[in-house]
Design a protein around this motif. Sequence first.
Motif, mmCIF file in Angstrom:
data_model
loop_
_atom_site.group_PDB
_atom_site.id
_atom_site.type_symbol
_atom_site.label_atom_id
_atom_site.label_comp_id
_atom_site.label_asym_id
_atom_site.label_seq_id
_atom_site.Cartn_x
_atom_site.Cartn_y
_atom_site.Cartn_z
ATOM 1 N N VAL A 100 -2.548 1.721 9.924
ATOM 2 C CA VAL A 100 -1.688 2.320 8.907
ATOM 3 C C VAL A 100 -2.407 2.378 7.557
ATOM 4 C CG1 VAL A 100 0.394 1.928 7.516
ATOM 5 C CG2 VAL A 100 0.495 1.739 10.013
ATOM 6 N N LEU A 101 -3.053 1.281 7.189
ATOM 7 C CA LEU A 101 -3.772 1.245 5.914
ATOM 8 C C LEU A 101 -4.884 2.291 5.890
ATOM 9 C CD1 LEU A 101 -4.045 -2.612 5.358
ATOM 10 C CD2 LEU A 101 -2.561 -1.029 4.129
ATOM 11 N N TYR A 102 -5.582 2.427 6.996
ATOM 12 C CA TYR A 102 -6.671 3.399 7.055
ATOM 13 C C TYR A 102 -6.133 4.835 6.971
ATOM 14 C CZ TYR A 102 -10.949 5.753 8.472
ATOM 15 O OH TYR A 102 -12.043 6.573 8.502
ATOM 16 N N VAL A 103 -5.017 5.096 7.627
ATOM 17 C CA VAL A 103 -4.422 6.436 7.566
ATOM 18 C C VAL A 103 -3.992 6.763 6.139
ATOM 19 C CG1 VAL A 103 -2.438 7.827 8.287
ATOM 20 C CG2 VAL A 103 -3.703 6.492 9.981
ATOM 21 N N LEU A 104 -3.360 5.809 5.466
ATOM 22 C CA LEU A 104 -2.970 6.026 4.071
ATOM 23 C C LEU A 104 -4.195 6.305 3.203
ATOM 24 C CD1 LEU A 104 -0.213 3.300 3.503
ATOM 25 C CD2 LEU A 104 0.113 5.773 3.588
ATOM 26 N N TYR A 105 -5.256 5.564 3.453
ATOM 27 C CA TYR A 105 -6.486 5.760 2.680
ATOM 28 C C TYR A 105 -7.068 7.150 2.910
ATOM 29 C CZ TYR A 105 -11.404 5.362 1.372
ATOM 30 O OH TYR A 105 -12.640 5.587 0.828
ATOM 31 N N ALA B 12 0.827 -1.205 0.000
ATOM 32 C CA ALA B 12 0.000 0.000 0.000
ATOM 33 C C ALA B 12 0.864 1.259 0.000
ATOM 34 C CB ALA B 12 -0.929 -0.002 1.214
ATOM 35 N N SER B 13 2.000 1.206 0.678
ATOM 36 C CA SER B 13 2.903 2.354 0.709
ATOM 37 C C SER B 13 3.569 2.563 -0.649
ATOM 38 C CB SER B 13 3.960 2.154 1.793
ATOM 39 O OG SER B 13 3.355 2.049 3.074
ATOM 40 N N MET B 14 3.923 1.459 -1.324
ATOM 41 C CA MET B 14 4.477 1.589 -2.670
ATOM 42 C C MET B 14 3.429 2.189 -3.606
ATOM 43 S SD MET B 14 6.120 -1.286 -5.230
ATOM 44 C CE MET B 14 7.635 -1.516 -4.266
ATOM 45 N N ARG B 15 2.201 1.723 -3.478
ATOM 46 C CA ARG B 15 1.126 2.287 -4.299
ATOM 47 C C ARG B 15 0.889 3.760 -3.961
ATOM 48 N NH1 ARG B 15 -3.769 3.802 -3.169
ATOM 49 N NH2 ARG B 15 -5.282 3.985 -4.882
ATOM 50 N N PHE B 16 1.066 4.141 -2.690
ATOM 51 C CA PHE B 16 0.858 5.527 -2.271
ATOM 52 C C PHE B 16 1.771 6.471 -3.053
ATOM 53 C CE2 PHE B 16 1.365 9.157 0.637
ATOM 54 C CZ PHE B 16 0.038 9.434 0.944
ATOM 55 N N VAL B 17 3.016 6.057 -3.268
ATOM 56 C CA VAL B 17 3.948 6.897 -4.032
ATOM 57 C C VAL B 17 3.543 6.944 -5.503
ATOM 58 C CG1 VAL B 17 6.377 7.250 -4.657
ATOM 59 C CG2 VAL B 17 5.784 6.419 -2.378
ATOM 60 N N MET B 18 2.809 5.936 -5.963
ATOM 61 C CA MET B 18 2.313 5.961 -7.340
ATOM 62 C C MET B 18 1.318 7.090 -7.554
ATOM 63 S SD MET B 18 1.809 1.927 -8.239
ATOM 64 C CE MET B 18 3.214 0.799 -8.311
ATOM 65 N N LEU B 19 0.787 7.670 -6.468
ATOM 66 C CA LEU B 19 -0.116 8.812 -6.602
ATOM 67 C C LEU B 19 0.584 9.989 -7.269
ATOM 68 C CD1 LEU B 19 -1.915 8.802 -3.115
ATOM 69 C CD2 LEU B 19 -2.771 7.889 -5.281
ATOM 70 N N ALA C 35 12.524 1.619 -3.910
ATOM 71 C CA ALA C 35 13.414 1.900 -2.781
ATOM 72 C C ALA C 35 12.715 1.695 -1.453
ATOM 73 C CB ALA C 35 13.940 3.341 -2.870
ATOM 74 N N SER C 36 11.405 1.476 -1.487
ATOM 75 C CA SER C 36 10.659 1.286 -0.244
ATOM 76 C C SER C 36 11.197 0.113 0.568
ATOM 77 C CB SER C 36 9.170 1.065 -0.545
ATOM 78 O OG SER C 36 8.986 -0.075 -1.362
ATOM 79 N N ILE C 37 11.722 -0.921 -0.104
ATOM 80 C CA ILE C 37 12.267 -2.064 0.624
ATOM 81 C C ILE C 37 13.520 -1.657 1.389
ATOM 82 C CG2 ILE C 37 13.093 -4.438 0.434
ATOM 83 C CD1 ILE C 37 10.133 -3.957 -0.214
ATOM 84 N N GLY C 38 14.278 -0.730 0.842
ATOM 85 C CA GLY C 38 15.417 -0.207 1.580
ATOM 86 C C GLY C 38 14.983 0.459 2.870
ATOM 87 N N PHE C 39 13.864 1.180 2.824
ATOM 88 C CA PHE C 39 13.357 1.847 4.018
ATOM 89 C C PHE C 39 12.703 0.856 4.985
ATOM 90 C CE2 PHE C 39 13.122 5.248 0.698
ATOM 91 C CZ PHE C 39 14.228 5.951 1.152
#
Length: 314
Positions: free
Chosen positions: A162-167, A44-51, A58-62
């Motif tokens: 976390v998922l709800y906050v991203l949403y 979901a975080s990777m998709r968030f940057v797709m916005l 690089a998300s896996i690095g983080f």
Amino acid sequence: MNARTSSTALVVLAAAILGYAAYRPTSFAVTVVTWITVRSIVAASMRFVMLIGEINVASIGFVGMGAYASGLATASWHWPILAALLLGAVVAAASAAVFGFITLRTRGAYFLLVGFSFTEVMRLLYTQVEAIGGNDGIVGIFPPTWLDRWFPALLIGTGMTVLYVLYRIERSMLGKLFLAVRGNERIVEAAGISVLGVKTLCLVIASFMVGIAGGLHAHAANVISPGDFGFVVAAMVLAYVKIGGEGHILGAVIGATVLTIVEQYLRGFGALEHALFGAAIVAAMLFFAEGLWGLVHRILDHVAIPPAAARKPQ
């Protein structure tokens, strides 16, 4: 599916999973659900940057930064688990701020390649630093004993939050600004808004979340090593997003859920495991162009009851 329905779906899903985790804390099913939760956060975080129109491998690095910082805080410094998780998130977000300010001047394939390189450099760095275990990683990352029974519920509850906050961020004005940057950067610049600042903020928010995911991963596995955070993992997370569907945050959750279950089922096939798993990914991408979320969305639209005004008179 409107915003209210999506919010309700997330809340119901969280309540159901939390209830099951609390009732059956030692079952294999709950263990699988915890991994699904962690992977869903990262996807979901990777998709968030797709916005903002970028693919952030690089998300896996983080994730690795969050895991190592949180693991050290618990195993070596004996911090409380919540403080350790927060430390991992802050370390990941702060690093992402520097990384984004430097690299988000590029875009598209260039940013994608930089992300792959960053992930691999971080993995190699972990192997060379003896203070964090080198190739052996960190062992003995345990949540406090009083939390043993409830840790799965804590992990899943944190993940759902976390998922709800991203949403909610995506549905806010800030989320609309991210989409505006993806649509046309020049219009955003003409309004006097720093495109680089907006992109960096998006990356920082996503990285804060994956930092939490890294800490949860470390405490659920009790051990971490450099191989947990390589570019192959980044490719898998991207597969979760693409197969689940980019159109909604639930697509990332669906992709992570389906592929995790498929992975567990194929473990009994020995040498054929990787071939069959790859075939499943290819088949999903060929037959579901909009991802599994697109399929679910079409089904829901098909079975939805039309409003009274749209019904034909009897």
